[in-house]
Design a protein around this motif. Structure first.
Motif, PDB file in Angstrom:
ATOM      1  N   THR A 128      -5.957   3.539  -9.382  1.00 13.91           N
ATOM      2  CA  THR A 128      -7.369   2.891  -9.176  1.00 13.91           C
ATOM      3  C   THR A 128      -7.364   1.563  -8.752  1.00 13.91           C
ATOM      4  N   THR A 129      -6.133   0.880  -9.355  1.00 15.93           N
ATOM      5  CA  THR A 129      -5.960  -0.569  -8.726  1.00 15.93           C
ATOM      6  C   THR A 129      -5.975  -0.553  -7.225  1.00 15.93           C
ATOM      7  N   THR A 130      -5.122   0.259  -6.672  1.00 19.82           N
ATOM      8  CA  THR A 130      -5.060   0.503  -5.182  1.00 19.82           C
ATOM      9  C   THR A 130      -6.583   0.731  -4.436  1.00 19.82           C
ATOM     10  N   ILE A 131      -7.062   1.703  -5.125  1.00 19.57           N
ATOM     11  CA  ILE A 131      -8.642   2.024  -4.420  1.00 19.57           C
ATOM     12  C   ILE A 131      -9.436   0.602  -4.528  1.00 19.57           C
ATOM     13  N   ARG A 132      -9.473   0.089  -5.663  1.00 18.38           N
ATOM     14  CA  ARG A 132     -10.217  -0.963  -5.871  1.00 18.38           C
ATOM     15  C   ARG A 132      -9.895  -2.114  -4.824  1.00 18.38           C
ATOM     16  N   GLN A 133      -8.585  -2.295  -4.494  1.00 22.90           N
ATOM     17  CA  GLN A 133      -8.424  -3.169  -3.382  1.00 22.90           C
ATOM     18  C   GLN A 133      -8.804  -2.636  -2.062  1.00 22.90           C
ATOM     19  N   LEU A 134      -8.890  -1.594  -1.783  1.00 20.98           N
ATOM     20  CA  LEU A 134      -9.335  -0.976  -0.476  1.00 20.98           C
ATOM     21  C   LEU A 134     -10.867  -1.147  -0.571  1.00 20.98           C
ATOM     22  N   MET A 135     -11.659  -1.069  -1.832  1.00 15.73           N
ATOM     23  CA  MET A 135     -12.761  -1.353  -1.747  1.00 15.73           C
ATOM     24  C   MET A 135     -13.375  -2.911  -1.578  1.00 15.73           C
ATOM     25  N   GLY A 136     -12.407  -3.638  -1.662  1.00 16.59           N
ATOM     26  CA  GLY A 136     -12.609  -5.184  -1.347  1.00 16.59           C
ATOM     27  C   GLY A 136     -13.087  -5.725  -2.822  1.00 16.59           C
ATOM     28  N   PHE A 137     -13.030  -5.106  -3.989  1.00 17.22           N
ATOM     29  CA  PHE A 137     -13.523  -5.278  -5.293  1.00 17.22           C
ATOM     30  C   PHE A 137     -12.604  -6.620  -5.814  1.00 17.22           C
ATOM     31  N   THR A 138     -11.448  -6.634  -5.544  1.00 16.22           N
ATOM     32  CA  THR A 138     -10.487  -7.737  -5.955  1.00 16.22           C
ATOM     33  C   THR A 138      -9.595  -8.371  -5.060  1.00 16.22           C
ATOM     34  N   ASN A 139      -9.243  -9.439  -5.216  1.00 17.26           N
ATOM     35  CA  ASN A 139      -8.084 -10.058  -4.173  1.00 17.26           C
ATOM     36  C   ASN A 139      -6.745  -9.768  -4.429  1.00 17.26           C
ATOM     37  N   ALA A 140      -5.980  -9.443  -3.646  1.00 17.66           N
ATOM     38  CA  ALA A 140      -4.567  -9.034  -3.820  1.00 17.66           C
ATOM     39  C   ALA A 140      -3.630 -10.579  -4.063  1.00 17.66           C
ATOM     40  N   ASN A 141      -2.537 -10.260  -4.890  1.00 20.34           N
ATOM     41  CA  ASN A 141      -1.708 -11.244  -4.870  1.00 20.34           C
ATOM     42  C   ASN A 141      -0.909 -11.728  -3.457  1.00 20.34           C
ATOM     43  N   GLU A 142      -0.370 -10.330  -3.069  1.00 23.63           N
ATOM     44  CA  GLU A 142       0.084 -10.153  -1.632  1.00 23.63           C
ATOM     45  C   GLU A 142      -0.324  -9.077  -0.962  1.00 23.63           C
ATOM     46  N   GLY A 143      -0.291  -8.815   0.392  1.00 24.37           N
ATOM     47  CA  GLY A 143      -0.504  -7.757   1.197  1.00 24.37           C
ATOM     48  C   GLY A 143      -1.966  -7.850   1.535  1.00 24.37           C
ATOM     49  N   GLU A 144      -2.088  -6.643   2.114  1.00 20.96           N
ATOM     50  CA  GLU A 144      -3.652  -6.505   3.013  1.00 20.96           C
ATOM     51  C   GLU A 144      -3.872  -4.991   3.127  1.00 20.96           C
ATOM     52  N   CYS A 145      -5.323  -4.669   3.359  1.00 22.16           N
ATOM     53  CA  CYS A 145      -5.655  -3.348   3.656  1.00 22.16           C
ATOM     54  C   CYS A 145      -6.663  -3.331   4.666  1.00 22.16           C
ATOM     55  N   PHE A 146      -6.742  -2.065   5.450  1.00 22.92           N
ATOM     56  CA  PHE A 146      -7.594  -2.083   6.377  1.00 22.92           C
ATOM     57  C   PHE A 146      -8.256  -0.680   6.351  1.00 22.92           C
ATOM     58  N   ILE A 147      -9.667  -0.639   6.572  1.00 21.68           N
ATOM     59  CA  ILE A 147     -10.143   0.439   6.925  1.00 21.68           C
ATOM     60  C   ILE A 147     -10.986   0.509   8.340  1.00 21.68           C
ATOM     61  N   ASN A 148     -10.626   1.416   9.118  1.00 28.00           N
ATOM     62  CA  ASN A 148     -11.123   1.777  10.571  1.00 28.00           C
ATOM     63  C   ASN A 148     -10.950   0.297  11.241  1.00 28.00           C
ATOM     64  N   GLY A 149      -9.788  -0.412  11.015  1.00 26.00           N
ATOM     65  CA  GLY A 149      -9.330  -1.570  11.712  1.00 26.00           C
ATOM     66  C   GLY A 149     -10.050  -2.883  10.969  1.00 26.00           C
ATOM     67  N   LEU A 150     -10.706  -2.857  10.041  1.00 20.84           N
ATOM     68  CA  LEU A 150     -11.306  -3.863   9.544  1.00 20.84           C
ATOM     69  C   LEU A 150     -10.691  -4.274   8.309  1.00 20.84           C
ATOM     70  N   ASP A 151     -10.637  -5.615   7.904  1.00 27.80           N
ATOM     71  CA  ASP A 151     -10.266  -6.081   6.809  1.00 27.80           C
ATOM     72  C   ASP A 151     -11.021  -5.626   5.646  1.00 27.80           C
ATOM     73  N   ALA A 152     -10.239  -4.934   4.529  1.00 28.76           N
ATOM     74  CA  ALA A 152     -11.069  -4.370   3.540  1.00 28.76           C
ATOM     75  C   ALA A 152     -11.815  -5.428   2.497  1.00 28.76           C
ATOM     76  N   ARG A 153     -11.366  -6.412   2.479  1.00 25.97           N
ATOM     77  CA  ARG A 153     -11.745  -7.697   1.809  1.00 25.97           C
ATOM     78  C   ARG A 153     -12.849  -8.398   2.421  1.00 25.97           C
ATOM     79  N   LYS A 154     -12.606  -8.855   3.613  1.00 23.68           N
ATOM     80  CA  LYS A 154     -13.439  -9.667   4.341  1.00 23.68           C
ATOM     81  C   LYS A 154     -14.653  -8.990   4.858  1.00 23.68           C
ATOM     82  N   ASP A 155     -14.255  -7.686   5.282  1.00 21.73           N
ATOM     83  CA  ASP A 155     -15.371  -7.075   6.061  1.00 21.73           C
ATOM     84  C   ASP A 155     -15.907  -5.867   5.319  1.00 21.73           C
TER      85      ASP A 155
END
Length: 299
Positions: free
Chosen positions: A47-74
């Motif tokens: 669930t922690t990983t999925i919440r990062q993908l949904m852009g709900f929280t900021n990661a300490n390190e690393g990044e996620c993308f969905i369909n080429g878009l930044d999961a947090r910013k977009d």
């Protein structure tokens, strides 16, 4: 359908909480048209990983993308083509199912209700009932309809069949396989091995916040020893098996469960010396594989 471009990408993702628990350097990707399983017990980091993908929280390190878009910013743009089912669902309990679905429909700007009605019928959802009076299973069906009724290209489902009875679990599996045929991309976290075996091409196993395996279902199952239930005709036959170097468990005086990793020659040569009355190979489950990863102390 042939899988295509990367639709979900998790790169070097770390999220550490004050308890020092979290996820650590998590990496995986999910391709277009693929159903990808994400396995682990409660607290492993799914669930922690999925919440990062949904852009709900900021990661300490690393990044996620969905369909080429930044999961947090977009996140706002991503939501248009994304269906999300959380592991813990919050409803407006004073609403009826109809009212809740109408509210979610308005957020998505849905104009065609046909897909919504199709899903309501498939899951036999009683939408006229107040949500606070619904059973856990009925609430889960409501959440499934809400997450899929806008026909998104990508689905992220956290324990999607929690609370569903076996009939509805089967209908969910059938639906997800239909979605795959339509080219949908699905990331599905689960601890129900049967649904993962029946739907996913690949799985990631997460243990204590770290990915310990990413494999195809076929390859994962091949890594675990296979078992064969063998029946023999007489106690003399049984003694031959007992005197062999085979790894086995005696079920009763004439029946054994024999375990094989990758070399069948010893079992074949031993069984050639006895009269076999029964030979059954139980289907392997991901549960056996899962336990093999979690049963290794110190890893």
């Amino acid at each position: 359908m042939k899988v295509g471009d990367t639709m979900i990408e998790v790169k070097n993702l770390t999220k550490i909480y004050n308890t020092k628990k979290g996820i650590f350097n998590v990496n995986f990707d999910v391709h277009e048209g693929e159903i990808f399983g994400f396995l682990g017990p409660n607290g492993a980091g799914k669930t922690t990983t999925i919440r990062q993908l949904m852009g709900f929280t900021n990661a300490n390190e690393g990044e996620c993308f969905i369909n080429g878009l930044d999961a947090r910013k977009d996140a706002a743009i991503i939501q248009k083509d994304l269906g999300y089912l959380p592991g813990e669902i919050a409803f407006f309990d004073h609403m009826t199912g109809d009212e809740f679905l109408h509210f979610i429909s308005s957020l998505h700007g849905m104009k065609n209700p046909s897909r919504k009605q199709e899903l309501i019928d498939k899951f036999e959802l009683e939408t006229n009932r107040k949500i606070r009076k619904m059973s856990k299973g009925m609430k889960q069906k409501l959440a499934l309809v809400a997450s899929m009724m806008h026909d998104p290209k990508i689905l992220i489902l956290d324990e999607p069949t929690s609370g569903l009875d076996p009939l509805m679990q089967k209908r969910f599996i059938d639906l997800i396989l239909e979605e795959k045929k339509r080219g949908k991309t699905v990331l599905m976290s689960s601890h129900l091995f049967e649904e993962v075996e029946k739907t996913c091409e690949r799985v990631a196993i997460i243990k204590e916040g770290r990915i310990v395996a990413i494999e195809s279902i076929h390859n994962l199952k091949s890594q675990v020893r296979k078992s064969y239930r063998v029946g023999v005709n007489s106690l003399e036959d049984a003694k031959i098996i007992q005197g062999s170097p085979l790894e086995y468990v005696m079920i009763d005086p004439l029946h054994f469960e024999i375990f094989i990793k990758d070399d069948y020659s010893l079992m074949i040569s031993t069984l050639a010396l006895v009269r076999v009355t029964e030979l059954i190979s139980p289907e392997q489950s991901l549960e056996q594989i899962f336990i093999s990863f979690y049963g290794k102390a110190g890893e």
